[in-house]
Design an enzyme around this catalytic site. Structure first.
Site, PDB file in Angstrom:
ATOM      1  N   TYR A  41      -1.127  -0.951  10.346  1.00 29.18           N
ATOM      2  CA  TYR A  41      -1.418  -1.165   8.856  1.00 29.18           C
ATOM      3  C   TYR A  41      -0.366  -0.645   7.962  1.00 29.18           C
ATOM      4  O   TYR A  41       0.088  -1.487   7.302  1.00 29.18           O
ATOM      5  CB  TYR A  41      -2.833  -0.480   8.520  1.00 29.18           C
ATOM      6  N   SER A  97       0.740  -1.202  -0.096  1.00 30.49           N
ATOM      7  CA  SER A  97      -0.130  -0.118  -0.062  1.00 30.49           C
ATOM      8  C   SER A  97       0.971   1.217   0.115  1.00 30.49           C
ATOM      9  O   SER A  97       1.954   1.178   0.645  1.00 30.49           O
ATOM     10  CB  SER A  97      -0.755  -0.004   1.227  1.00 30.49           C
TER      11      SER A  97
END
Length: 316
Positions: free
Chosen positions: A198, A185
């Site tokens: 995350y 990401s």
């Protein structure tokens, strides 16, 4: 002294021009992919007979499964959602005629890999897509306000990529060919507040991928981190698509054009431009309490609006 100052600014100008040139070259990969070499239609099939995709029941994993099958690959789908995988598998088999193998596994657990390895025995695996992942919370929030699911998140986002790569890379090294795509990401490219665990987990995936590419590129194996921004998936609450937020299918189709363009890619031009813009913002701005509070206020307002809409629907 005047000459020294002149030389300093001349050198600085040359460095800035070089930096701009390198950035233009990077963007040219997305604008003019043909200049960097067009992948032959048989590229993916040449890697091996089978593609393995984790988190394959939905979103990006589903899109990779369908797209790789359309390019001639048999597909192994791995996820915990059996019914979703069965539905996608039927779609793939009917539309492409390719074989699909389903392995049900929950990547938040650590005891699943012997079962996966057993089911992969005898398959010539040419492509691995380490896609499975999870957010710390449905919405951005501070670390202590998120559910205490740290072990699940690390198992799913970090351990899965390492374990699956270890299972598949052995045979790729023996055959001296293969492709591993680790779906990371853009939030892993900087310490992202309100997404602390995350962001850290995706930073691991990106660094892991780039280091492995350095180790195995001489052995004919391509290992690439794919670092998107917004993609509309169930994990992102099926965001409305626009020039920045891509549908899973569109993003995957574009990202597959760039699998040979370095150890890390945003996957599409829009996300590369957004990444460049984000890199110009000083980290202290992103990390400021005021910016974080503004984001949280937007989330709270959105949640209130959703609750009000639900109440109105119930009244009707």
């Amino acid at each position: 002294m005047e000459l020294l100052v002149q030389q300093f600014f001349t050198a600085l100008g040359l460095i800035l021009c070089l930096q701009l040139l390198l950035k233009c070259l990077e963007f040219s990969k997305y604008l003019f992919p043909r200049l960097w070499g067009v992948l032959p239609s048989s590229f993916f099939q040449r890697m091996g007979e089978w593609a393995v995709v984790t988190g394959a029941g939905d979103g990006i994993g589903k899109a990779y499964s369908i797209e790789l099958a359309s390019r001639g690959m048999n597909v192994v789908m791995i996820s915990r959602t059996l019914e979703k995988m069965q539905k996608v598998a039927l779609e793939i088999e009917q539309s492409t005629g390719r074989n699909v193998k389903i392995i049900q596994a929950d990547f938040t657990k650590s005891n699943i890999y012997a079962h996966i390895e057993e089911n992969l025995q005898g398959l010539e695996i040419g492509i691995l897509v380490n896609n499975v992942g999870m957010l710390h919370s449905p919405d951005p929030c501070c670390f202590l306000d998120a559910p205490n699911n740290d072990e699940n998140l690390i198992n799913c986002n970090v351990i899965s990529a390492v374990k699956m790569t270890r299972l598949v890379l052995k045979q790729m090294e023996q055959r001296r060919k293969g492709l591993i795509l680790n779906i990371s990401s853009a939030f892993g490219s900087f310490p992202c507040p309100l997404y602390a665990t995350y962001s850290a987990s995706k930073a691991f995936v990106t660094t892991f991928s780039r280091a492995l590419q350095a180790e195995y590129k001489s052995k004919g194996i391509t290992i690439q981190a794919v670092t998107p921004y917004g993609v509309s998936t169930p994990m992102t609450k099926n965001l409305s698509t626009n020039i920045i937020t891509k549908s899973s299918r569109d993003f995957v189709r574009e990202s597959l054009k760039h699998v040979t363009h370095g150890s890390e890619t945003f996957g599409c031009l829009a996300h590369a431009v957004l990444g460049w813009i984000m890199n110009q913002i000083p980290l202290w701005v992103i990390h400021s309490t005021r910016v974080q509070q503004c984001i949280l206020n937007i989330i709270i307002a959105k949640q209130r609006k959703e609750k009000e809409m639900l109440k109105k629907e119930k009244i009707r």
